[in-house]
Design a protein around this motif. Structure first.
Motif, PDB file in Angstrom:
ATOM      1  N   ALA A 152       0.838  -1.195   0.000  1.00  0.00           N
ATOM      2  CA  ALA A 152       0.000   0.000   0.000  1.00  0.00           C
ATOM      3  C   ALA A 152       0.876   1.249   0.000  1.00  0.00           C
ATOM      4  CB  ALA A 152      -0.916  -0.001   1.216  1.00  0.00           C
ATOM      5  N   PRO A 153       0.397   2.342  -0.650  1.00  0.00           N
ATOM      6  CA  PRO A 153       1.201   3.571  -0.694  1.00  0.00           C
ATOM      7  C   PRO A 153       1.611   4.082   0.669  1.00  0.00           C
ATOM      8  CG  PRO A 153      -0.634   3.715  -2.236  1.00  0.00           C
ATOM      9  CD  PRO A 153      -0.848   2.466  -1.430  1.00  0.00           C
ATOM     10  N   ASP A 154       0.769   3.859   1.663  1.00  0.00           N
ATOM     11  CA  ASP A 154       1.112   4.348   3.005  1.00  0.00           C
ATOM     12  C   ASP A 154       1.937   3.340   3.789  1.00  0.00           C
ATOM     13  OD1 ASP A 154      -0.732   2.400   3.580  1.00  0.00           O
ATOM     14  OD2 ASP A 154      -2.201   3.733   4.511  1.00  0.00           O
ATOM     15  N   GLY A 155       2.300   2.225   3.119  1.00  0.00           N
ATOM     16  CA  GLY A 155       3.111   1.218   3.784  1.00  0.00           C
ATOM     17  C   GLY A 155       2.372   0.367   4.776  1.00  0.00           C
ATOM     18  N   ARG A 156       1.070   0.528   4.861  1.00  0.00           N
ATOM     19  CA  ARG A 156       0.282  -0.231   5.825  1.00  0.00           C
ATOM     20  C   ARG A 156      -0.596  -1.224   5.065  1.00  0.00           C
ATOM     21  NH1 ARG A 156      -2.567   4.051   9.672  1.00  0.00           N
ATOM     22  NH2 ARG A 156      -3.020   2.110  10.831  1.00  0.00           N
ATOM     23  N   GLY A 157      -0.127  -2.441   4.958  1.00  0.00           N
ATOM     24  CA  GLY A 157      -0.914  -3.474   4.304  1.00  0.00           C
ATOM     25  C   GLY A 157      -0.584  -3.624   2.834  1.00  0.00           C
ATOM     26  N   LEU A 158      -1.446  -4.366   2.140  1.00  0.00           N
ATOM     27  CA  LEU A 158      -1.250  -4.712   0.738  1.00  0.00           C
ATOM     28  C   LEU A 158      -2.465  -4.302  -0.082  1.00  0.00           C
ATOM     29  CD1 LEU A 158       0.130  -8.328   1.284  1.00  0.00           C
ATOM     30  CD2 LEU A 158       1.464  -6.315   0.662  1.00  0.00           C
ATOM     31  N   VAL A 159      -2.212  -3.966  -1.339  1.00  0.00           N
ATOM     32  CA  VAL A 159      -3.277  -3.611  -2.266  1.00  0.00           C
ATOM     33  C   VAL A 159      -3.423  -4.750  -3.272  1.00  0.00           C
ATOM     34  CG1 VAL A 159      -4.043  -1.997  -4.040  1.00  0.00           C
ATOM     35  CG2 VAL A 159      -2.827  -1.153  -2.010  1.00  0.00           C
ATOM     36  N   LYS A 160      -4.633  -5.290  -3.424  1.00  0.00           N
ATOM     37  CA  LYS A 160      -4.887  -6.374  -4.357  1.00  0.00           C
ATOM     38  C   LYS A 160      -4.863  -5.853  -5.793  1.00  0.00           C
ATOM     39  CE  LYS A 160      -8.436  -9.799  -5.627  1.00  0.00           C
ATOM     40  NZ  LYS A 160      -7.579 -10.984  -5.643  1.00  0.00           N
ATOM     41  N   ILE A 161      -4.190  -6.595  -6.688  1.00  0.00           N
ATOM     42  CA  ILE A 161      -4.161  -6.265  -8.108  1.00  0.00           C
ATOM     43  C   ILE A 161      -5.339  -6.962  -8.790  1.00  0.00           C
ATOM     44  CG2 ILE A 161      -2.855  -6.462 -10.257  1.00  0.00           C
ATOM     45  CD1 ILE A 161      -0.310  -6.533  -8.547  1.00  0.00           C
ATOM     46  N   PRO A 162      -6.252  -6.230  -9.388  1.00  0.00           N
ATOM     47  CA  PRO A 162      -7.365  -6.880 -10.078  1.00  0.00           C
ATOM     48  C   PRO A 162      -6.872  -7.744 -11.243  1.00  0.00           C
ATOM     49  CG  PRO A 162      -7.791  -4.537  -9.770  1.00  0.00           C
ATOM     50  CD  PRO A 162      -6.348  -4.764  -9.429  1.00  0.00           C
ATOM     51  N   HIS A 163      -7.582  -8.820 -11.513  1.00  0.00           N
ATOM     52  CA  HIS A 163      -7.263  -9.693 -12.638  1.00  0.00           C
ATOM     53  C   HIS A 163      -8.474  -9.717 -13.561  1.00  0.00           C
ATOM     54  CE1 HIS A 163      -3.874 -10.699 -10.134  1.00  0.00           C
ATOM     55  NE2 HIS A 163      -3.354 -11.373 -11.136  1.00  0.00           N
ATOM     56  N   ALA A 164      -8.361  -8.979 -14.655  1.00  0.00           N
ATOM     57  CA  ALA A 164      -9.480  -8.776 -15.575  1.00  0.00           C
ATOM     58  C   ALA A 164      -9.468  -9.744 -16.748  1.00  0.00           C
ATOM     59  CB  ALA A 164      -9.451  -7.341 -16.098  1.00  0.00           C
ATOM     60  N   GLY A 165      -8.482 -10.642 -16.816  1.00  0.00           N
ATOM     61  CA  GLY A 165      -8.370 -11.557 -17.939  1.00  0.00           C
ATOM     62  C   GLY A 165      -9.213 -12.807 -17.772  1.00  0.00           C
ATOM     63  N   HIS A 166      -8.804 -13.882 -18.421  1.00  0.00           N
ATOM     64  CA  HIS A 166      -9.557 -15.131 -18.391  1.00  0.00           C
ATOM     65  C   HIS A 166      -8.595 -16.289 -18.635  1.00  0.00           C
ATOM     66  CE1 HIS A 166      -9.308 -14.015 -22.629  1.00  0.00           C
ATOM     67  NE2 HIS A 166      -9.595 -15.264 -22.962  1.00  0.00           N
ATOM     68  N   VAL A 167      -9.149 -17.496 -18.806  1.00  0.00           N
ATOM     69  CA  VAL A 167      -8.369 -18.697 -19.105  1.00  0.00           C
ATOM     70  C   VAL A 167      -8.889 -19.282 -20.412  1.00  0.00           C
ATOM     71  CG1 VAL A 167      -7.733 -21.030 -18.368  1.00  0.00           C
ATOM     72  CG2 VAL A 167      -7.918 -19.191 -16.671  1.00  0.00           C
ATOM     73  N   GLU A 168      -7.969 -19.687 -21.297  1.00  0.00           N
ATOM     74  CA  GLU A 168      -8.322 -20.385 -22.529  1.00  0.00           C
ATOM     75  C   GLU A 168      -7.684 -21.766 -22.517  1.00  0.00           C
ATOM     76  OE1 GLU A 168      -7.213 -18.100 -25.932  1.00  0.00           O
ATOM     77  OE2 GLU A 168      -8.377 -16.338 -25.320  1.00  0.00           O
ATOM     78  N   ILE A 169      -8.517 -22.787 -22.691  1.00  0.00           N
ATOM     79  CA  ILE A 169      -8.050 -24.173 -22.650  1.00  0.00           C
ATOM     80  C   ILE A 169      -8.335 -24.820 -24.000  1.00  0.00           C
ATOM     81  CG2 ILE A 169      -8.393 -26.423 -21.558  1.00  0.00           C
ATOM     82  CD1 ILE A 169      -9.078 -24.921 -18.981  1.00  0.00           C
ATOM     83  N   GLY A 170      -7.312 -25.377 -24.635  1.00  0.00           N
ATOM     84  CA  GLY A 170      -7.444 -25.949 -25.964  1.00  0.00           C
ATOM     85  C   GLY A 170      -8.134 -27.300 -25.973  1.00  0.00           C
ATOM     86  N   ASP A 171      -8.313 -27.842 -27.167  1.00  0.00           N
ATOM     87  CA  ASP A 171      -8.986 -29.128 -27.343  1.00  0.00           C
ATOM     88  C   ASP A 171      -8.195 -30.260 -26.680  1.00  0.00           C
ATOM     89  OD1 ASP A 171     -10.774 -27.755 -28.941  1.00  0.00           O
ATOM     90  OD2 ASP A 171      -9.938 -28.481 -30.840  1.00  0.00           O
ATOM     91  N   ALA A 172      -8.936 -31.251 -26.174  1.00  0.00           N
ATOM     92  CA  ALA A 172      -8.360 -32.503 -25.661  1.00  0.00           C
ATOM     93  C   ALA A 172      -7.373 -32.305 -24.519  1.00  0.00           C
ATOM     94  CB  ALA A 172      -7.694 -33.302 -26.796  1.00  0.00           C
TER      95      ALA A 172
END
Length: 368
Positions: free
Chosen positions: A213-233
């Motif tokens: 966190a900018p104030d050094g107190r704790g952590l800021v979560k990074i959003p994950h806006a992507g997805h997963v692609e899984i191929g055939d078989a």
């Protein structure tokens, strides 16, 4: 190996898939796998097992010289054996060897015929399942009890969703997929055709990303806006976790096989037909080339590349890029020959220290 009484197996009628094992004979088994038969064709076979657990009604398996040494002491009535492997103590008047070009592939063919089919939900949507009205289900889709299908999701023809699956919003699942009990597929993920996901795997959870966190107190979560692609078989083992991308996709190439309890972090790119064994942990933005193999428990740091066809030994820790086709082992992982030299040298250290002390060169040496 004694080769008298070797004949091509007769073209007998083989039991159909799922037939009871007591319907099999050594001749029928040989015909199924296209084997030459050294021994009687009428031996009754009721089970498959290893040489050391076999009885007279067992069909066993010999892939190499090491396994062949167990034949003489085994009770097995018959065994599939790779051509060219010498089998000491074989008596073709009493027992049968089914001689094939590759015992592993022959066994696969046999198992495909006798393994019982997985029992899935009945046709249609179970009354205790929940399918959003905006979801689209293809022909012959099966949805088990307690399963949930979110809004805007598309499920391809012949796909099976077992009990208590949770499929998020705007997910695309291809044809003939098999999604086992308790699997979670989060929003916007994409699966190709003929994908198998074993129980309690999670596809598309948030990646593990935090900043101070900018104030050094704790952590800021990074959003994950992507997805997963899984191929055939692709096949994904029980309890495996594949995280969505921070932006863009985490990609699993067609034909990849991922074992139980594997963790694949955000934005990884796994190539076609890779094999990733159980309990591997792959950090974010790793690229693994086509056909690479990771042994059990391998750890891979973020942002490295493992080249096509590379192999990484079990429990290795990958800290650097691995060139295509190379074999690396150890912690940290190095080329296999280099690691073996280090291990061999380490084993000689006690003798070296003893000699140094005998020469009076012992200053600074640990005597513990």
């Amino acid at each position: 190996m004694e080769r008298r009484a070797v004949t091509q197996a007769p073209a007998t009628t083989t039991p159909s898939a799922g037939a009871p094992a007591d319907a099999w004979s050594s001749g029928e088994a040989a015909a199924l796998v296209g084997a030459e038969l050294s021994g009687p064709a009428d031996l009754p076979l009721t089970r498959l097992d290893t040489l050391d657990r076999a009885d007279r009604a067992t069909l066993a398996f010999i892939r190499d010289e090491k396994h062949a040494q167990k034949w003489a002491s085994s009770e097995a009535g018959a065994a599939i054996v790779t051509r060219g492997v010498e089998v000491p103590g074989h008596d073709p008047d009493r027992r049968a060897l089914l001689i094939v070009d590759d015992a592993d592939h022959a066994l696969i063919r046999l198992l495909e015929r006798i393994a019982p089919a997985h029992v899935g939900p009945p046709p249609g949507v179970h009354p205790q399942a929940t399918v959003d009205p905006t979801a689209t289900l293809g022909e012959a889709v099966r949805v088990g009890a307690g399963a949930r299908v979110g809004p805007g999701t598309t499920i391809g023809e012949g796909t099976v969703l077992h009990a208590n699956c949770v499929i998020g919003a705007r997910v695309t699942i291809g044809r003939a997929c098999d999604v086992r009990a308790g699997v979670v597929i989060e929003d916007r993920c994409v699966l190709g055709d003929a994908v198998v996901i074993h129980p309690n795997a999670v596809i598309g959870a948030d990646g593990f990303g935090y900043r101070p966190a900018p104030d050094g107190r704790g952590l800021v979560k990074i959003p994950h806006a992507g997805h997963v692609e899984i191929g055939d078989a692709v096949e994904i083992g029980a309890g495996a976790m594949i995280d969505r991308g921070k932006f863009g996709a985490t990609i699993i190439g067609a034909g990849a096989k991922i074992d139980n309890l594997v963790q694949i972090a955000h934005n990884c790119r796994i190539g076609r037909s890779c094999v990733i064994c159980g309990a591997c942990g792959i950090a974010g933005s790793v690229t693994i080339g086509d056909g690479a193999v990771l042994g059990g428990g391998v750890g891979v740091r973020d942002n490295v590349t493992i080249g096509a066809g590379a192999q990484v030994g079990a429990r290795s820790g990958v800290m650097d890029d691995i060139p295509a086709g190379e074999v690396w082992v150890g912690y940290p992982a190095r080329p296999a020959k280099e690691t073996m030299r280090i291990v061999a040298a380490t084993g000689r250290l006690p003798k070296i220290l003893k000699r140094l002390r005998g020469l009076g060169v012992d200053e600074g040496l640990d005597r513990d």
